[in-house]
Design an enzyme around this catalytic site. Structure first.
Site, short mmCIF file in Angstrom:
data_model
loop_
_atom_site.label_atom_id
_atom_site.label_comp_id
_atom_site.label_asym_id
_atom_site.label_seq_id
_atom_site.Cartn_x
_atom_site.Cartn_y
_atom_site.Cartn_z
N GLU A 91 10.43 -115.62 -13.92
CA GLU A 91 9.18 -115.16 -13.35
C GLU A 91 8.58 -116.16 -12.38
O GLU A 91 8.74 -117.37 -12.54
CB GLU A 91 8.20 -114.84 -14.47
N CYS A 104 3.56 -120.70 -8.80
CA CYS A 104 4.13 -121.32 -10.00
C CYS A 104 5.59 -120.87 -10.09
O CYS A 104 5.87 -119.68 -10.22
CB CYS A 104 3.32 -120.87 -11.22
N CYS A 111 14.84 -122.18 -21.68
CA CYS A 111 14.65 -123.64 -21.74
C CYS A 111 15.26 -124.13 -23.04
O CYS A 111 15.13 -123.46 -24.07
CB CYS A 111 13.17 -123.99 -21.67
N CYS A 115 9.81 -126.23 -27.31
CA CYS A 115 8.46 -126.67 -27.72
C CYS A 115 7.85 -125.58 -28.61
O CYS A 115 8.01 -124.38 -28.36
CB CYS A 115 7.58 -126.92 -26.51
N CYS A 118 5.62 -122.60 -27.04
CA CYS A 118 6.01 -122.05 -25.73
C CYS A 118 6.96 -120.87 -25.88
O CYS A 118 7.99 -120.98 -26.54
CB CYS A 118 6.66 -123.16 -24.91
N GLY A 164 11.31 -123.11 -17.75
CA GLY A 164 12.33 -124.15 -17.70
C GLY A 164 11.80 -125.55 -17.50
O GLY A 164 10.63 -125.76 -17.17
N GLU A 165 12.68 -126.52 -17.72
CA GLU A 165 12.34 -127.93 -17.54
C GLU A 165 12.99 -128.40 -16.23
O GLU A 165 14.21 -128.58 -16.16
CB GLU A 165 12.88 -128.73 -18.74
N CYS A 338 0.09 -119.67 -18.47
CA CYS A 338 1.02 -120.72 -18.89
C CYS A 338 1.65 -120.38 -20.23
O CYS A 338 0.95 -120.03 -21.17
CB CYS A 338 0.29 -122.03 -19.11
N1 SAH Z 1 8.98 -127.52 -18.87
C1 SAH Z 1 7.91 -128.07 -18.13
C2 SAH Z 1 7.30 -127.10 -17.15
C3 SAH Z 1 7.11 -125.68 -17.60
S1 SAH Z 1 5.93 -125.41 -18.87
C4 SAH Z 1 6.87 -128.65 -19.05
O1 SAH Z 1 6.95 -128.45 -20.26
O2 SAH Z 1 6.00 -129.35 -18.54
C5 SAH Z 1 4.40 -125.52 -17.96
C6 SAH Z 1 3.18 -125.88 -18.80
O3 SAH Z 1 2.79 -124.79 -19.64
C7 SAH Z 1 3.45 -127.05 -19.73
O4 SAH Z 1 2.41 -127.98 -19.75
C8 SAH Z 1 3.56 -126.36 -21.06
O5 SAH Z 1 3.35 -127.26 -22.11
C9 SAH Z 1 2.52 -125.28 -20.94
N2 SAH Z 1 2.65 -124.24 -21.95
C10 SAH Z 1 3.78 -123.80 -22.54
N3 SAH Z 1 3.49 -122.82 -23.44
C11 SAH Z 1 2.14 -122.64 -23.40
C12 SAH Z 1 1.25 -121.73 -24.06
N4 SAH Z 1 1.69 -120.82 -24.93
N5 SAH Z 1 -0.06 -121.81 -23.76
C13 SAH Z 1 -0.52 -122.69 -22.85
N6 SAH Z 1 0.30 -123.55 -22.18
C14 SAH Z 1 1.61 -123.53 -22.44
FE1 SF4 Z 2 8.73 -127.03 -23.56
FE2 SF4 Z 2 8.26 -126.67 -20.91
FE3 SF4 Z 2 10.61 -125.89 -22.03
FE4 SF4 Z 2 8.38 -124.54 -22.61
S1 SF4 Z 2 9.35 -124.69 -20.61
S2 SF4 Z 2 10.00 -125.21 -24.08
S3 SF4 Z 2 6.86 -126.20 -22.61
S4 SF4 Z 2 9.83 -127.98 -21.88
#
Ligand code: SAH
Ligand code: SF4
Length: 360
Positions: A91, A104, A111, A115, A118, A164-165, A338
């Site tokens: 997306e 974005c 990923c 986390c 997420c 993704g990271e 996010c």
């Molecule tokens: N993988 C990278 C970039 C993508 S995630 C990272 O983790 O930074 C982008 C942002 O969205 C990150 O700060 C992540 O922690 C946050 N995020 C992920 N899941 C979320 C959720 N359910 N609610 C709010 N923010 C979230």
């Molecule tokens: Fe964690 Fe970012 Fe991957 Fe979601 S996209 S699992 S926040 S590293």
């Protein structure tokens, strides 16, 4: 198979033209047509010799990922679901604001980092996106939204905060970043392009050396015990190493601070004690904080902190002279906020995650 020109940054395009016996300025011309004008039709590239145009038609194409679905939020946010083949989708989200337009962008289908809060992480990892699939999101969204009355493209800022990271898809991400910054392509300033990472320490050092842009680090916890649970990659790159990597990054960064993202989870990381511990943790890193109210998704094990808790947390950080903003929730009526980005991903065991419309 035809070469997709969206896959080639300036250097690669120059090499590619050289292999065809063409001069470097041809690469520059084509780069400008493709990225600055958003042109995909070689016949329209009027300053190229006719013979070159027909050669290009035979060997090359300009192909962004196919759009499977588009959604508009009431607040003007637009989300596109892009087909990246073999049952995978990612997306892209466009967020218009009065003084800028932010895109974005996703860098991986799924990923691997899992986390706890997420929804992308819950899908597992499928594959890295190619450079064409990453830059194609910008190429396509610009064309789709269209130029403004002054003839400027709508997207002025890019954040790699989609699925993704980015730093685990390093080479393709950096090629896409080069295109975003290139004056013959998008010409965005380094300060307006932000990579968000969960903290892949060696790759942060590489990014600093190869393509320093603005940096956001997903912190989410004030100590290793909690961060090991919320952001499991912390077990590999603990906070002490992460803070040191942030300091090293700032030696060459276009901005003189790191943005720490901190998702607010009720009763988990939002207490006064957490805020105080956080202040001590980041003492030696020039930084700003961006508090993100947790965006729920089905089966999420957490709740969003109350606005009162978020406000108190922010005040505590501000009293310690840390500039702190709270991210406004945008596009959550179309699951574009996010961490709600999902798509449709097949994992390695061939189970299909049909990702339903996720509504906050
Ligand atoms: N993988 C990278 C970039 C993508 S995630 C990272 O983790 O930074 C982008 C942002 O969205 C990150 O700060 C992540 O922690 C946050 N995020 C992920 N899941 C979320 C959720 N359910 N609610 C709010 N923010 C979230
Ligand atoms: Fe964690 Fe970012 Fe991957 Fe979601 S996209 S699992 S926040 S590293």
């Amino acid at each position: 198979m035809k070469t997709n020109l969206l896959d080639l940054d300036a250097k690669r395009l120059t090499d590619w033209f050289a292999e065809m016996g063409e001069k470097p300025f041809r690469a520059r011309q084509v780069l400008r047509w493709v990225h600055r004008s958003g042109e995909a039709d070689f016949d329209a590239m009027s300053d190229l010799a006719l013979s070159l145009r027909s050669k290009l038609k035979n060997v090359a194409c300009v192909q962004a990922p196919k759009v499977m679905r588009e959604e508009h939020s009431e607040d003007g946010t637009r989300k596109w679901l892009l087909d990246v083949g073999t049952g995978n989708a990612v997306e892209t989200v466009f967020i218009p604001e009065t003084d800028r337009g932010t895109l974005c962008v996703s860098t991986q289908a799924g990923c691997s980092l899992d986390c706890a809060f997420c929804s992308t992480g819950k899908q597992g990892f499928n594959r890295n996106l190619s450079t064409a699939e990453i830059i194609g999101q910008l190429w396509w969204a610009n064309r789709e939204v269209g130029k403004d009355a002054d003839g400027n493209w709508p997207i002025t800022n890019v954040v790699l905060m989609g699925m993704g990271e980015p730093l685990l898809n390093f080479d393709n991400t950096v090629s896409a970043l080069h295109l975003m910054l290139d004056d013959n392509a998008y010409g965005l300033s380094r300060r307006r392009v932000t990579v968000s990472t969960s903290g892949i320490v060696p790759a942060m050092d590489r990014l600093r050396d190869e393509c320093p842009v603005a940096l956001a680090v997903s912190l989410h916890a004030p100590n290793d015990d909690l961060r090991n649970v919320l952001v499991p990659v912390n077990q590999k790159y603990p906070l002490r190493e992460l803070m040191a990597a942030c300091q090293r990054y700032l030696e060459k960064a276009p901005r003189d601070f790191v943005t720490f993202e901190y998702v607010m989870l009720e009763g988990v990381n939002d207490s006064a004690k957490d805020a105080r511990e956080l202040i001590a943790l980041v003492r030696d890193v020039p930084c700003k904080f961006n508090l993100i109210p947790f965006n729920p998704f089905p089966q999420a094990p957490y709740k969003r902190s109350s606005s009162e808790a978020v406000r108190r947390f922010r005040d505590t950080l501000m009293q310690a002279d840390i500039v702190t903003t709270t991210r406004r929730v945008r596009g959550d009526d179309i699951a574009a906020a996010c961490g709600q980005l999902a798509g449709q991903v097949q994992d390695k065991s061939k189970r299909t995650y049909r990702l339903q419309e996720i509504r906050a």
